[in-house]
Design an enzyme around this catalytic site. Structure first.
Site, PDB file in Angstrom:
ATOM      1  N   GLY A 123     -16.473  -4.862  16.851  1.00 39.26           N
ATOM      2  CA  GLY A 123     -15.837  -5.536  15.725  1.00 39.26           C
ATOM      3  C   GLY A 123     -14.900  -6.669  16.090  1.00 39.26           C
ATOM      4  O   GLY A 123     -13.965  -6.957  15.339  1.00 39.26           O
ATOM      5  N   ASN A 170     -15.760  -9.812  16.011  1.00 41.84           N
ATOM      6  CA  ASN A 170     -15.996 -10.826  14.967  1.00 41.84           C
ATOM      7  C   ASN A 170     -15.348 -10.417  13.653  1.00 41.84           C
ATOM      8  O   ASN A 170     -14.827 -11.268  12.930  1.00 41.84           O
ATOM      9  CB  ASN A 170     -17.496 -11.070  14.781  1.00 41.84           C
ATOM     10  CG  ASN A 170     -18.030 -12.023  15.823  1.00 41.84           C
ATOM     11  OD1 ASN A 170     -17.707 -13.210  15.807  1.00 41.84           O
ATOM     12  ND2 ASN A 170     -18.812 -11.501  16.761  1.00 41.84           N
ATOM     13  N   MET A 216     -26.199  -3.643  13.925  1.00 46.73           N
ATOM     14  CA  MET A 216     -27.398  -3.488  14.737  1.00 46.73           C
ATOM     15  C   MET A 216     -28.519  -2.732  14.014  1.00 46.73           C
ATOM     16  O   MET A 216     -29.182  -1.879  14.598  1.00 46.73           O
ATOM     17  CB  MET A 216     -27.036  -2.799  16.064  1.00 46.73           C
ATOM     18  CG  MET A 216     -26.163  -3.671  16.944  1.00 46.73           C
ATOM     19  SD  MET A 216     -26.890  -5.328  17.155  1.00 46.73           S
ATOM     20  CE  MET A 216     -25.883  -5.996  18.467  1.00 46.73           C
ATOM     21  N   ARG A 217     -28.718  -3.047  12.736  1.00 48.24           N
ATOM     22  CA  ARG A 217     -29.819  -2.456  11.984  1.00 48.24           C
ATOM     23  C   ARG A 217     -30.665  -3.590  11.420  1.00 48.24           C
ATOM     24  O   ARG A 217     -30.112  -4.577  10.927  1.00 48.24           O
ATOM     25  CB  ARG A 217     -29.316  -1.625  10.786  1.00 48.24           C
ATOM     26  CG  ARG A 217     -28.364  -0.531  11.116  1.00 48.24           C
ATOM     27  CD  ARG A 217     -28.943   0.531  11.998  1.00 48.24           C
ATOM     28  NE  ARG A 217     -30.171   1.101  11.490  1.00 48.24           N
ATOM     29  CZ  ARG A 217     -31.030   1.781  12.264  1.00 48.24           C
ATOM     30  NH1 ARG A 217     -30.807   1.936  13.547  1.00 48.24           N
ATOM     31  NH2 ARG A 217     -32.122   2.291  11.734  1.00 48.24           N
ATOM     32  N   HIS A 221     -25.339 -14.590  15.635  1.00 47.15           N
ATOM     33  CA  HIS A 221     -26.210 -14.217  16.758  1.00 47.15           C
ATOM     34  C   HIS A 221     -25.723 -14.939  18.018  1.00 47.15           C
ATOM     35  O   HIS A 221     -25.378 -16.119  17.966  1.00 47.15           O
ATOM     36  CB  HIS A 221     -27.663 -14.608  16.443  1.00 47.15           C
ATOM     37  CG  HIS A 221     -28.601 -14.189  17.514  1.00 47.15           C
ATOM     38  ND1 HIS A 221     -29.028 -12.879  17.655  1.00 47.15           N
ATOM     39  CD2 HIS A 221     -29.156 -14.880  18.531  1.00 47.15           C
ATOM     40  CE1 HIS A 221     -29.818 -12.795  18.715  1.00 47.15           C
ATOM     41  NE2 HIS A 221     -29.917 -14.007  19.264  1.00 47.15           N
ATOM     42  N   ASP A 224     -33.447 -12.723  12.976  1.00 46.08           N
ATOM     43  CA  ASP A 224     -32.778 -13.904  13.533  1.00 46.08           C
ATOM     44  C   ASP A 224     -33.379 -15.229  13.047  1.00 46.08           C
ATOM     45  O   ASP A 224     -33.394 -16.228  13.772  1.00 46.08           O
ATOM     46  CB  ASP A 224     -32.749 -13.844  15.073  1.00 46.08           C
ATOM     47  CG  ASP A 224     -31.955 -12.642  15.553  1.00 46.08           C
ATOM     48  OD1 ASP A 224     -30.972 -12.274  14.885  1.00 46.08           O
ATOM     49  OD2 ASP A 224     -32.314 -12.059  16.593  1.00 46.08           O
ATOM     50  N   GLU A 273     -17.917 -17.482  19.114  1.00 49.94           N
ATOM     51  CA  GLU A 273     -18.284 -16.780  17.878  1.00 49.94           C
ATOM     52  C   GLU A 273     -17.073 -16.616  16.968  1.00 49.94           C
ATOM     53  O   GLU A 273     -17.167 -16.764  15.749  1.00 49.94           O
ATOM     54  CB  GLU A 273     -18.859 -15.390  18.199  1.00 49.94           C
ATOM     55  CG  GLU A 273     -20.196 -15.432  18.913  1.00 49.94           C
ATOM     56  CD  GLU A 273     -20.792 -14.039  19.120  1.00 49.94           C
ATOM     57  OE1 GLU A 273     -20.739 -13.209  18.204  1.00 49.94           O
ATOM     58  OE2 GLU A 273     -21.315 -13.782  20.224  1.00 49.94           O
TER      59      GLU A 273
HETATM   60  C1  GAR Z   1     -21.730 -10.315  18.907  1.00 46.96           C
HETATM   61  O1  GAR Z   1     -21.912 -10.991  20.126  1.00 46.96           O
HETATM   62  C2  GAR Z   1     -22.810 -10.698  17.919  1.00 46.96           C
HETATM   63  O2  GAR Z   1     -23.205 -12.050  18.028  1.00 46.96           O
HETATM   64  C3  GAR Z   1     -23.916  -9.783  18.340  1.00 46.96           C
HETATM   65  O3  GAR Z   1     -23.296  -8.553  18.604  1.00 46.96           O
HETATM   66  C4  GAR Z   1     -21.971  -8.814  19.075  1.00 46.96           C
HETATM   67  C5  GAR Z   1     -21.011  -7.997  18.255  1.00 46.96           C
HETATM   68  O4  GAR Z   1     -19.729  -8.073  18.776  1.00 46.96           O
HETATM   69  N1  GAR Z   1     -24.926  -9.665  17.330  1.00 46.96           N
HETATM   70  C6  GAR Z   1     -26.218  -9.568  17.585  1.00 46.96           C
HETATM   71  O5  GAR Z   1     -26.674  -9.516  18.714  1.00 46.96           O
HETATM   72  C7  GAR Z   1     -27.095  -9.480  16.351  1.00 46.96           C
HETATM   73  N2  GAR Z   1     -28.453  -9.816  16.692  1.00 46.96           N
HETATM   74  P1  GAR Z   1     -18.475  -7.596  17.934  1.00 46.96           P
HETATM   75  O6  GAR Z   1     -18.801  -6.176  17.440  1.00 46.96           O
HETATM   76  O7  GAR Z   1     -17.363  -7.582  18.928  1.00 46.96           O
HETATM   77  O8  GAR Z   1     -18.281  -8.552  16.815  1.00 46.96           O
END
Ligand code: GAR
Length: 220
Positions: A14, A16, A92-93, A111, A147, A176
């Site tokens: 989390g 982001n 991640m679903r 992404h 994606d 990000e």
């Molecule tokens: C992030 O790097 C996001 O871009 C990626 O998971 C990570 C989550 O980090 N998402 C994907 O790969 C989706 N295809 P976070 O939980 O620290 O935000």
């Protein structure tokens, strides 16, 4: 003006989500978080949300017989929250086509690559093996195919010769954390519209010059 209500969907750390929490604390930020939903119980992202005093819910994907049943529960909870924009943040679903269609242009994802490069999992490993000089991150509207969807904001991040997956992940993650609040702000300000599956941004200011990596050593 009323702030745009966000629902943030997570499955893990989390960071982001944290960037969005921090942005929403700014008095002039045009959005607020109405609900955080995790597909997994006990993840650090839920603690971040709870610590910030946000409403949280766990919709554990393991409790559902199939993807459609999970998405139906998710959809009900999102509609109850009054969210006008759903932000996938390390969620991640894979979502069903029906879900993606019913939230079309109100559902965004981040992404960790410059899409359409390195779709799917292990984006950093694949960027390193491909020897690309830049990678980055993308915030885009979600379409049923994984994606895919109109790109709202991207950041390019240089790949260093001595990078590991971890050092590269950290550099991309910090990009990000700037991109996601920016994309949400642009949407909340009504500056993003999708025409022929391209997101057009009103009043966007983009750099004109190319960025070179590696740059010539005489440039130092
Ligand atoms: C992030 O790097 C996001 O871009 C990626 O998971 C990570 C989550 O980090 N998402 C994907 O790969 C989706 N295809 P976070 O939980 O620290 O935000």
């Amino acid at each position: 003006m009323a702030r745009l209500k966000l629902a943030v969907l997570i499955s893990g750390t989390g960071t982001n989500l944290q960037a969005l929490i921090d942005a929403c604390r700014e008095p002039d930020f045009p959005a607020e978080i109405a609900l955080v939903i995790s597909s997994r119980p006990g993840v650090p992202g839920l603690e971040r949300a709870g610590g910030a005093g946000l409403a949280t819910a766990v919709i554990d994907h393991k409790a559902f017989k199939d993807r459609a049943a999970f998405d139906a529960a998710l959809d009900r909870r999102l509609r109850d929250s009054g969210a006008g924009l759903v932000c996938l943040a390390g969620f991640m679903r894979l979502l069903t086509e029906g879900f993606a269609q019913s939230w079309r242009d109100r559902l965004v994802n981040i992404h960790p690559s410059l899409l359409p490069a390195f779709q799917g999992r292990h984006a950093h490993e694949r960027a390193l093996s491909a020897g690309v000089r830049f990678t980055g991150c993308t915030v885009h509207f979600v379409r049923p195919e994984m994606d895919q969807g109109p790109i709202i904001v991207q950041a390019a991040v240089p790949v260093h010769v001595d990078d590991t997956v971890e050092t590269l992940r950290e550099r991309v993650l910090s990009a990000e954390h700037r991109c996601y609040p920016l994309a949400v702000k642009l949407i909340a300000e009504g500056r993003v519209r999708v025409v022929n599956e391209i997101a057009l941004i009103a009043g966007a200011d983009t750099p004109r010059a190319a960025i070179l990596n590696p740059r010539d050593s005489r440039g130092r």
